[in-house]
Motif scaffolding. Sequence first.
Motif, mmCIF file in Angstrom:
data_model
loop_
_atom_site.group_PDB
_atom_site.id
_atom_site.type_symbol
_atom_site.label_atom_id
_atom_site.label_comp_id
_atom_site.label_asym_id
_atom_site.label_seq_id
_atom_site.Cartn_x
_atom_site.Cartn_y
_atom_site.Cartn_z
ATOM 1 N N LYS A 115 0.848 -1.201 0.000
ATOM 2 C CA LYS A 115 0.000 0.000 0.000
ATOM 3 C C LYS A 115 0.877 1.242 0.000
ATOM 4 N N SER A 116 0.763 2.039 -1.067
ATOM 5 C CA SER A 116 1.567 3.260 -1.163
ATOM 6 C C SER A 116 0.733 4.453 -0.728
ATOM 7 N N PRO A 117 1.235 5.263 0.198
ATOM 8 C CA PRO A 117 0.474 6.435 0.630
ATOM 9 C C PRO A 117 0.460 7.537 -0.420
ATOM 10 N N LYS A 118 1.381 7.452 -1.383
ATOM 11 C CA LYS A 118 1.494 8.513 -2.401
ATOM 12 C C LYS A 118 1.418 7.902 -3.790
ATOM 13 N N ALA A 119 2.322 8.338 -4.654
ATOM 14 C CA ALA A 119 2.312 7.899 -6.044
ATOM 15 C C ALA A 119 2.887 6.488 -6.187
ATOM 16 N N LEU A 120 2.499 5.821 -7.258
ATOM 17 C CA LEU A 120 3.133 4.549 -7.616
ATOM 18 C C LEU A 120 4.618 4.799 -7.867
ATOM 19 N N GLY A 121 5.422 3.781 -7.582
ATOM 20 C CA GLY A 121 6.861 3.910 -7.794
ATOM 21 C C GLY A 121 7.605 4.378 -6.564
ATOM 22 N N THR A 122 6.876 4.602 -5.463
ATOM 23 C CA THR A 122 7.540 5.029 -4.218
ATOM 24 C C THR A 122 7.826 3.840 -3.304
ATOM 25 N N ASN A 123 6.889 2.897 -3.218
ATOM 26 C CA ASN A 123 7.125 1.675 -2.431
ATOM 27 C C ASN A 123 7.803 0.603 -3.283
ATOM 28 N N TRP A 124 7.274 0.406 -4.467
ATOM 29 C CA TRP A 124 7.809 -0.598 -5.395
ATOM 30 C C TRP A 124 8.858 0.096 -6.267
ATOM 31 N N THR A 125 10.125 -0.134 -5.954
ATOM 32 C CA THR A 125 11.192 0.607 -6.635
ATOM 33 C C THR A 125 11.923 -0.237 -7.684
ATOM 34 N N GLN A 126 11.479 -1.462 -7.900
ATOM 35 C CA GLN A 126 12.113 -2.315 -8.917
ATOM 36 C C GLN A 126 11.762 -1.877 -10.336
ATOM 37 N N GLY A 127 10.781 -0.989 -10.462
ATOM 38 C CA GLY A 127 10.380 -0.512 -11.777
ATOM 39 C C GLY A 127 9.073 -1.109 -12.263
ATOM 40 N N VAL A 128 8.508 -0.481 -13.268
ATOM 41 C CA VAL A 128 7.268 -0.957 -13.888
ATOM 42 C C VAL A 128 7.611 -2.092 -14.849
ATOM 43 N N PRO A 129 7.028 -3.283 -14.663
ATOM 44 C CA PRO A 129 7.271 -4.364 -15.611
ATOM 45 C C PRO A 129 6.584 -4.056 -16.952
ATOM 46 N N ILE A 130 7.320 -4.243 -18.031
ATOM 47 C CA ILE A 130 6.784 -4.021 -19.376
ATOM 48 C C ILE A 130 7.125 -5.246 -20.218
ATOM 49 N N GLU A 131 6.083 -5.881 -20.768
ATOM 50 C CA GLU A 131 6.302 -7.066 -21.600
ATOM 51 C C GLU A 131 6.553 -6.627 -23.038
ATOM 52 N N VAL A 132 7.665 -7.104 -23.607
ATOM 53 C CA VAL A 132 8.046 -6.688 -24.959
ATOM 54 C C VAL A 132 8.374 -7.902 -25.822
ATOM 55 N N VAL A 133 8.128 -7.759 -27.118
ATOM 56 C CA VAL A 133 8.544 -8.766 -28.090
ATOM 57 C C VAL A 133 10.078 -8.816 -28.067
ATOM 58 N N PRO A 134 10.675 -10.023 -28.011
ATOM 59 C CA PRO A 134 12.114 -10.132 -27.757
ATOM 60 C C PRO A 134 13.023 -9.275 -28.629
#
Length: 234
Positions: free
Chosen positions: A125-144
């Motif tokens: 649970k983040s009290p503010k914006a996304l990316g403050t608690n979860w710092t590993q980054g946004v997962p993005i699925e891409v064609v290899p």
Amino acid sequence: MSVESAKKLAAYKAVDENFPPAAKVVGVGSGSTVVYVAERIGQLKNKHQFVCIPTGFQSKNLIIDNGLQLGSIEQYPDVDIAFDGADECDPSLNLIKGGGACLFQEKLVAASAKTFIVVADYRKKSPKALGTNWTQGVPIEVVPNAWVKVSSELKKLGAKKIDLRSGGNAKAGPVITDNNNCLLDVDFGAIEDPEALHTKIKALVGVVETGLFCGMAQKAYFGEESGEVSVLAK
């Protein structure tokens, strides 16, 4: 209270308060908290009256192990309710998902559901914006073969750090998703407008899906350290 106990409390409460008595199609997500969701659904007396749709390999096994009927999203594209975990949830119920590499199928099931319920422990649970608690980054699925091109475009969108997720000790080379694609973990810092960022990333050629889930969840249940369960709702 242990994190596992907190997860179980939140999962049981989420199922008990939201499971529709007449549900015919139920989405079961991925992750450590959803283990307890599947366990609770497996305790329902009418469990032979509905089918469960998995979001990946792990959730397929959870459905089978709990004696639930397994279906597919191709057979049942209209889902009554879906339960899933999250890596981070902001106060507006925007999510980062994909830490377990199932983000595309998780989003497909969530988007097919009339009601989408998130279950997690207090650390998500983040009290503010996304990316403050979860710092590993946004997962993005891409064609290899697009990952290098996509990476250079992501830098123009403000990416501070980009990692091609590796298979770790068990595999030489990158993680391969259930859809045979690669994953980039992209740190944008605090994300003030996740919906706008998602739209920009999704427009890049080679991007299959992002781990930004915006405007999809109706409620989130968090198992707290105190033993309470807090609920965030629209």
